[in-house]
Design a protein around this motif. Structure first.
Motif, PDB file in Angstrom:
ATOM      1  N   VAL A  67       0.816  -1.221   0.000  1.00  0.00           N
ATOM      2  CA  VAL A  67       0.000   0.000   0.000  1.00  0.00           C
ATOM      3  C   VAL A  67       0.853   1.277   0.000  1.00  0.00           C
ATOM      4  CG1 VAL A  67      -1.591   1.409   1.383  1.00  0.00           C
ATOM      5  CG2 VAL A  67      -2.127  -0.976   0.887  1.00  0.00           C
ATOM      6  N   PRO A  68       1.813   1.436   0.910  1.00  0.00           N
ATOM      7  CA  PRO A  68       2.586   2.694   0.895  1.00  0.00           C
ATOM      8  C   PRO A  68       3.311   2.919  -0.426  1.00  0.00           C
ATOM      9  CG  PRO A  68       3.019   1.449   2.901  1.00  0.00           C
ATOM     10  CD  PRO A  68       2.242   0.544   1.997  1.00  0.00           C
ATOM     11  N   GLY A  69       3.881   1.839  -0.965  1.00  0.00           N
ATOM     12  CA  GLY A  69       4.621   1.978  -2.222  1.00  0.00           C
ATOM     13  C   GLY A  69       3.719   2.410  -3.361  1.00  0.00           C
ATOM     14  N   LEU A  70       2.518   1.865  -3.409  1.00  0.00           N
ATOM     15  CA  LEU A  70       1.616   2.216  -4.505  1.00  0.00           C
ATOM     16  C   LEU A  70       1.092   3.643  -4.351  1.00  0.00           C
ATOM     17  CD1 LEU A  70      -0.257  -1.154  -5.091  1.00  0.00           C
ATOM     18  CD2 LEU A  70       1.478  -0.073  -6.519  1.00  0.00           C
ATOM     19  N   ILE A  71       0.860   4.059  -3.112  1.00  0.00           N
ATOM     20  CA  ILE A  71       0.463   5.471  -2.916  1.00  0.00           C
ATOM     21  C   ILE A  71       1.592   6.366  -3.429  1.00  0.00           C
ATOM     22  CG2 ILE A  71      -0.044   7.272  -1.217  1.00  0.00           C
ATOM     23  CD1 ILE A  71      -1.252   5.081   0.570  1.00  0.00           C
ATOM     24  N   MET A  72       2.827   5.990  -3.046  1.00  0.00           N
ATOM     25  CA  MET A  72       3.984   6.784  -3.449  1.00  0.00           C
ATOM     26  C   MET A  72       4.132   6.792  -4.973  1.00  0.00           C
ATOM     27  SD  MET A  72       5.613   8.533  -1.483  1.00  0.00           S
ATOM     28  CE  MET A  72       7.137   9.134  -0.887  1.00  0.00           C
ATOM     29  N   LEU A  73       3.940   5.640  -5.600  1.00  0.00           N
ATOM     30  CA  LEU A  73       4.028   5.559  -7.059  1.00  0.00           C
ATOM     31  C   LEU A  73       3.060   6.556  -7.701  1.00  0.00           C
ATOM     32  CD1 LEU A  73       4.918   4.170  -9.704  1.00  0.00           C
ATOM     33  CD2 LEU A  73       3.181   2.422  -9.282  1.00  0.00           C
ATOM     34  N   ALA A  74       1.836   6.582  -7.163  1.00  0.00           N
ATOM     35  CA  ALA A  74       0.824   7.497  -7.721  1.00  0.00           C
ATOM     36  C   ALA A  74       1.225   8.951  -7.496  1.00  0.00           C
ATOM     37  CB  ALA A  74      -0.538   7.207  -7.092  1.00  0.00           C
ATOM     38  N   VAL A  75       1.720   9.237  -6.304  1.00  0.00           N
ATOM     39  CA  VAL A  75       2.113  10.624  -5.997  1.00  0.00           C
ATOM     40  C   VAL A  75       3.243  11.060  -6.927  1.00  0.00           C
ATOM     41  CG1 VAL A  75       3.178  12.124  -4.263  1.00  0.00           C
ATOM     42  CG2 VAL A  75       1.361  10.532  -3.588  1.00  0.00           C
ATOM     43  N   ILE A  76       4.237  10.180  -7.081  1.00  0.00           N
ATOM     44  CA  ILE A  76       5.407  10.523  -7.898  1.00  0.00           C
ATOM     45  C   ILE A  76       5.003  10.777  -9.348  1.00  0.00           C
ATOM     46  CG2 ILE A  76       7.499   9.531  -8.927  1.00  0.00           C
ATOM     47  CD1 ILE A  76       8.066   8.243  -6.194  1.00  0.00           C
ATOM     48  N   THR A  77       4.292   9.845  -9.944  1.00  0.00           N
ATOM     49  CA  THR A  77       3.986  10.005 -11.366  1.00  0.00           C
ATOM     50  C   THR A  77       3.044  11.186 -11.603  1.00  0.00           C
ATOM     51  OG1 THR A  77       2.321   8.313 -11.132  1.00  0.00           O
ATOM     52  CG2 THR A  77       4.378   7.626 -12.112  1.00  0.00           C
ATOM     53  N   ASN A  78       2.123  11.409 -10.685  1.00  0.00           N
ATOM     54  CA  ASN A  78       1.181  12.513 -10.917  1.00  0.00           C
ATOM     55  C   ASN A  78       1.797  13.878 -10.677  1.00  0.00           C
ATOM     56  OD1 ASN A  78      -1.750  11.655 -11.622  1.00  0.00           O
ATOM     57  ND2 ASN A  78      -0.900  10.068 -10.304  1.00  0.00           N
ATOM     58  N   SER A  79       2.663  13.994  -9.674  1.00  0.00           N
ATOM     59  CA  SER A  79       3.338  15.286  -9.470  1.00  0.00           C
ATOM     60  C   SER A  79       4.151  15.615 -10.711  1.00  0.00           C
ATOM     61  CB  SER A  79       4.285  15.231  -8.267  1.00  0.00           C
ATOM     62  OG  SER A  79       3.623  14.750  -7.138  1.00  0.00           O
ATOM     63  N   TYR A  80       4.853  14.589 -11.178  1.00  0.00           N
ATOM     64  CA  TYR A  80       5.728  14.784 -12.333  1.00  0.00           C
ATOM     65  C   TYR A  80       4.921  15.147 -13.579  1.00  0.00           C
ATOM     66  CZ  TYR A  80       9.671  13.906 -15.474  1.00  0.00           C
ATOM     67  OH  TYR A  80      10.681  14.040 -16.387  1.00  0.00           O
ATOM     68  N   SER A  81       3.938  14.303 -13.881  1.00  0.00           N
ATOM     69  CA  SER A  81       3.275  14.510 -15.168  1.00  0.00           C
ATOM     70  C   SER A  81       2.415  15.761 -15.163  1.00  0.00           C
ATOM     71  CB  SER A  81       2.467  13.280 -15.577  1.00  0.00           C
ATOM     72  OG  SER A  81       1.468  13.046 -14.629  1.00  0.00           O
ATOM     73  N   ASN A  82       1.931  16.169 -13.985  1.00  0.00           N
ATOM     74  CA  ASN A  82       1.163  17.418 -13.969  1.00  0.00           C
ATOM     75  C   ASN A  82       2.030  18.586 -14.421  1.00  0.00           C
ATOM     76  OD1 ASN A  82      -1.517  18.604 -13.103  1.00  0.00           O
ATOM     77  ND2 ASN A  82      -0.085  19.976 -12.115  1.00  0.00           N
ATOM     78  N   VAL A  83       3.216  18.678 -13.851  1.00  0.00           N
ATOM     79  CA  VAL A  83       4.049  19.828 -14.169  1.00  0.00           C
ATOM     80  C   VAL A  83       4.602  19.727 -15.591  1.00  0.00           C
ATOM     81  CG1 VAL A  83       6.017  21.223 -13.478  1.00  0.00           C
ATOM     82  CG2 VAL A  83       4.603  20.133 -11.748  1.00  0.00           C
ATOM     83  N   VAL A  84       5.058  18.534 -15.965  1.00  0.00           N
ATOM     84  CA  VAL A  84       5.649  18.442 -17.302  1.00  0.00           C
ATOM     85  C   VAL A  84       4.601  18.755 -18.360  1.00  0.00           C
ATOM     86  CG1 VAL A  84       5.356  15.954 -17.736  1.00  0.00           C
ATOM     87  CG2 VAL A  84       7.227  17.170 -18.793  1.00  0.00           C
ATOM     88  N   SER A 175       6.772  12.170 -22.431  1.00  0.00           N
ATOM     89  CA  SER A 175       6.420  10.857 -21.884  1.00  0.00           C
ATOM     90  C   SER A 175       7.623   9.924 -21.792  1.00  0.00           C
ATOM     91  CB  SER A 175       5.313  10.215 -22.724  1.00  0.00           C
ATOM     92  OG  SER A 175       5.752  10.098 -24.057  1.00  0.00           O
ATOM     93  N   ILE A 176       8.763  10.346 -22.379  1.00  0.00           N
ATOM     94  CA  ILE A 176       9.943   9.471 -22.356  1.00  0.00           C
ATOM     95  C   ILE A 176      10.437   9.218 -20.932  1.00  0.00           C
ATOM     96  CG2 ILE A 176      12.406   9.419 -22.915  1.00  0.00           C
ATOM     97  CD1 ILE A 176      11.706  10.621 -25.630  1.00  0.00           C
ATOM     98  N   VAL A 177      10.616  10.292 -20.187  1.00  0.00           N
ATOM     99  CA  VAL A 177      11.159  10.127 -18.836  1.00  0.00           C
ATOM    100  C   VAL A 177      10.208   9.336 -17.928  1.00  0.00           C
ATOM    101  CG1 VAL A 177      12.018  11.319 -16.798  1.00  0.00           C
ATOM    102  CG2 VAL A 177      12.597  12.169 -19.073  1.00  0.00           C
ATOM    103  N   PRO A 178       8.921   9.688 -17.903  1.00  0.00           N
ATOM    104  CA  PRO A 178       8.025   8.888 -17.058  1.00  0.00           C
ATOM    105  C   PRO A 178       8.042   7.407 -17.427  1.00  0.00           C
ATOM    106  CG  PRO A 178       6.927  10.884 -17.763  1.00  0.00           C
ATOM    107  CD  PRO A 178       8.232  10.848 -18.485  1.00  0.00           C
ATOM    108  N   THR A 179       8.057   7.119 -18.732  1.00  0.00           N
ATOM    109  CA  THR A 179       7.972   5.716 -19.147  1.00  0.00           C
ATOM    110  C   THR A 179       9.276   4.964 -18.913  1.00  0.00           C
ATOM    111  OG1 THR A 179       6.549   6.515 -20.912  1.00  0.00           O
ATOM    112  CG2 THR A 179       7.270   4.233 -21.068  1.00  0.00           C
ATOM    113  N   PHE A 180      10.395   5.601 -19.295  1.00  0.00           N
ATOM    114  CA  PHE A 180      11.652   4.845 -19.284  1.00  0.00           C
ATOM    115  C   PHE A 180      12.501   5.068 -18.039  1.00  0.00           C
ATOM    116  CE2 PHE A 180      10.501   5.192 -23.776  1.00  0.00           C
ATOM    117  CZ  PHE A 180      10.477   3.840 -24.094  1.00  0.00           C
TER     118      PHE A 180
END
Ligand code: ATP
Ligand code: MG
Lengths: 260, 316
Positions: A67-84, A175-180
C-alpha cells in the motif's frame, strides 16, 4: 526578490497555483480518476490474488506492505506529469508568454508550477489511500514523517517534471522520462518487495536508486518498518529538492526552451 | 528621462541559427506618443517588440523603458509595458474572464480589483458577455480584443500592439482605432505595427520604417507625408482612350481599358488635369483619390533601402 513587492508576489503565486489546480481539476477524468482505477487494479491483482500466496514481506501482510509503495508511485507520477504537461502545453500554446512578460520572478514561476504538481500529487495520494482502505486497514505510525516525506517527494518530482518541460520540444519528450525512467525506478524502488530479499549485489545497485529511500521513508511513516536509515532518506530528498530547484532556476533565468 | 517612453540604442539580434534579424536599431519613442513601426514581412518588427517585452533575448545594445534599463531593472520595465502580441498566446482552454484576471494576478493585482478591471476592459471591448466562454470559442476579432483587454489590465504606461487589426473587419477596425485613440488621449504611449498603412496614417503621429533589421526612416507622420510630392487620382472613363496626352506636371497611365491613374505634381491645379483630358477628347465618368498615400512612400523607401524590392517577399 524585492521585499517591496512581497504582497504582489504573494498574489502572483496564488494566481499561478490556483490556475494550475483548476487546470487539472477541470479535466479530472484524465488527471485524478485514472491513477485511482489503476491502483485499485494493483490492489486487487497483486495484493489480493497474488499477495495471498506470497504471505508476508518484512513481517507484514503482503497487501499491507505494497500500500505505501503504490500510494507513493501514484504521488510521484502525478506530481511529475502534472508539471511536465502543464509547462509543456504552456510553451506549446505560448501562454507561458503571459508569465514571461509579467514581473513575476522566475523563482515564483517555479514555486507556482511546483505548487500545482504537489496539489495534484497529494490529491491523487489521498484518493489512492481511500481506495486502499477497501483492501487494507489504515495504519499510521508517524503523521509528521508520513506528511513530510510525501510532500517533499512530491516537490522533488514536480521540479523534475518542470525541468523535463523546459527541455521538451514535442509531446513525445514529455512521456519518455516517465515511461523509461520514473516507472522502472519506482518499480525497482521497493514498491513490491523488500530489497532485503535481493542478493547482495542487487541490493547495492538498488541503493543507488533515490526512489527507494523515498518509498522506504514513507512506508516507515505509515507502518513503522524500514530497510534503510530514515535520516539518510531525508538527506537524499532534501538534496534533490535543492539541486533540482537550482537547475530549474538557472534554466529559466537563461530562458532555455522559452526565449529565443 | 521621464518624457521618453522607449529608448533603444544600437540594438542587435542574432537568432541561434545565426540569422541577424536586427543590425543596430536606434529608436526613441516620446511619452504620450502614438508611434507606428512599419516594415515588410520579416523586417524585424516583432523581434524588436519581443526584446522590449522580454520574450526574446537581445544580442547587444540597450533598451530603456521610462528610464528603466532592461538589463538591470527588468521588473520595472515589465510593469510599465502591456503587450498585444502578433499571434494568439492565451490559454485556449481558459474562460475569457480568467485570461484577464489571471494576467492581473501576475502583476500582483488583488482578485477583487482584478475583476473590476476585467469588467471594465472586457466591457469596453465588447467581450463582457463572453466572459464565461472558453477563449478558443471566440472569433478571430474577439481574440484580438481579448488580448487588448489582457494587455491593459495592469494599466501600463506603454501599450505595444503587434498587428492588432490583422484579420479584423473594417467596422471593428474603426472601433478599435477609436478605442486606441481614447487610450492614447488618457496619456498612455502606444507603439503599433501594422501592414495597413491607412491605419498608421490615421492613428500615428510618429513613424519609423524598418527593413532588413535597419531603421530606414524615423520621423513624424506629417513630415513623411510632406515628402509625397505628387497626388494620385484614379479616373473612370466613359469610353476607352487610345492616346494619352503628355504634360509636364501631370502624368497619365492606363490601369485598364476604362481606368486611368494620374500623378499630379504638388501645386498643380486640378483644372489643368481636366483641360488636358478635354483637349484629348477623354470623357471622365468619375474620379477618386487614390487611398494609401503612405503605401507608395513605404514601397519607395523600402525599395531604396535594397534594390531588390518588396514584391518578392510579398508585403501586404
Ligand atoms: N526564432 C527565430 N529563429 C530564427 N530566425 C527568426 C526567429 N524569429 C524570427 N526570425 C527571423 O527574423 C526576421 C525578423 O522576424 P520578425 O518576426 O521580427 O519580422 P516582422 O517584421 O515582425 O515580420 P511580420 O511583418 O511578418 O510579422 C525574419 O527573417 C525571421 O525569419
Ligand atoms: Mg511580426
Amino acid at each position: 526578490m524585492n521585499p517591496l513587492h512581497l504582497q504582489e508576489n504573494w498574489t502572483a503565486l496564488r494566481t499561478i497555483v490556483t490556475k494550475e489546480v483548476l487546470r487539472f481539476a477541470r479535466i479530472w477524468v484524465q488527471t485524478l480518476l485514472p491513477p485511482m482505477v489503476t491502483m485499485a487494479l494493483y490492489f486487487i491483482i497483486f495484493g489480493g490474488l497474488i499477495g495471498s500466496r506470497i504471505g508476508e514481506m518484512d513481517g507484514i501482510r503482503y497487501m499491507d506492505f505494497i500500500v505505501p509503495g503504490l500510494i507513493m508511485l501514484a504521488v510521484i507520477t502525478n506530481s511529475y506529469s502534472n508539471v511536465v504537461s502543464s509547462f509543456f502545453s504552456s510553451k506549446f500554446q505560448r501562454h507561458i508568454e503571459e508569465l514571461l512578460v509579467s514581473p513575476v520572478p522566475n523563482s515564483l514561476i517555479i514555486l507556482g508550477f511546483v505548487g500545482g504538481g504537489v496539489a495534484r500529487g497529494l490529491a491523487v495520494g489521498v484518493g489512492v489511500t481511500l481506495v486502499s482502505l477497501f483492501f487494507s486497514p489504515f495504519s499510521l505510525h508517524s503523521l509528521p514523517v508520513t506528511l513530510s516525506v510525501v510532500v517533499m517527494t512530491s516537490v522533488v518530482f514536480a521540479l523534475a517534471g518542470l525541468i523535463n518541460g523546459v527541455f521538451a520540444r514535442t509531446f513525445d519528450d514529455i512521456s519518455i522520462v516517465p515511461t523509461f525512467v520514473l516507472t522502472p525506478l519506482t518499480y525497482l524502488g521497493g514498491v513490491f518487495y523488500s530489497v532485503s530479499l535481493l542478493p547482495d549485489f542487487w541490493q547495492g545497485v538498488s541503493q543507488l536508486n533515490p526512489i527507494l529511500y523515498m518509498v522506504n521513508a514513507f512506508r516507515y511513516g505509515l507502518l513503522g518498518t524500514t530497510d534503510l536509515p530514515l535520516g539518510l532518506s531525508y538527506a537524499i530528498i532534501i538534496a534533490f529538492i535543492v539541486g533540482l530547484y537550482l537547475v530549474a532556476l538557472i534554466l529559466l533565468n537563461r530562458g532555455v526552451g522559452v526565449r529565443s | 528621462m521621464s518624457n521618453v517612453a522607449l529608448e533603444i540604442r544600437a540594438l542587435r539580434k542574432s537568432y541561434s541559427n545565426g540569422f541577424e534579424a536586427l543590425k543596430g536599431i536606434d529608436l526613441t519613442v516620446a511619452e504620450g506618443s502614438f508611434f507606428a513601426l512599419l516594415g515588410p514581412n520579416g523586417a524585424g518588427k516583432s523581434t524588436i517588440i519581443g526584446i522590449v517585452t522580454s520574450l526574446v533575448s537581445k544580442t547587444s545594445g540597450t533598451v530603456r523603458v521610462f528610464g528603466h534599463d532592461l538589463g538591470r531593472e527588468v521588473q520595472e520595465v515589465k510593469r510599465n509595458i502591456g503587450l498585444v502580441p502578433q499571434e494568439f498566446n492565451f490559454n485556449n482552454f481558459e474562460p475569457v474572464a480568467e485570461v484577464v484576471v489571471n494576467q492581473a494576478g501576475y502583476y500582483g493585482i488583488p482578485r477583487p480589483e482584478a475583476w473590476k478591471r476585467a469588467r471594465r476592459y472586457l466591457g469596453e471591448l465588447g467581450l463582457w458577455d463572453k466572459r464565461k466562454d472558453m477563449a478558443r470559442t471566440l472569433s478571430g476579432g474577439m481574440k484580438r480584443r481579448l488580448m487588448i483587454a489582457r494587455a491593459l489590465v495592469h494599466e501600463p504606461r506603454l501599450l505595444i500592439l503587434d498587428e492588432p487589426t490583422a484579420g479584423v473587419d473594417i467596422e471593428l477596425r474603426r472601433s478599435m482605432w477609436e478605442f486606441l485613440q481614447d487610450i492614447n488621449c488618457d496619456g498612455r504611449s502606444i507603439i503599433l505595427t501594422t501592414h495597413y498603412l491607412e491605419e498608421a496614417e490615421r492613428l500615428c503621429r510618429n513613424i519609423a520604417i524598418i527593413d532588413h533589421g535597419r531603421i530606414v526612416e524615423n520621423t513624424t507622420m506629417r513630415s513623411l507625408l510632406a515628402k509625397l510630392d505628387t497626388e494620385t487620382v484614379v479616373l473612370e472613363l466613359r469610353a476607352g482612350a487610345q492616346q494619352l496626352p503628355a504634360h509636364d506636371s501631370i502624368r497619365l497611365r492606363h490601369i485598364d481599358e476604362l481606368t486611368l491613374e494620374a500623378d499630379i505634381n504638388r501645386g498643380e491645379d486640378l483644372n489643368n488635369l481636366f483641360q488636358l483630358l478635354d483637349g484629348a477628347g477623354i470623357r471622365v465618368q468619375s474620379m477618386r483619390n487614390k487611398t494609401n498615400r503612405l503605401e507608395e512612400l513605404f514601397i519607395r523607401m523600402t525599395q531604396a533601402a535594397e534594390s531588390g524590392g518588396l514584391s518578392a517577399r510579398g508585403a501586404s
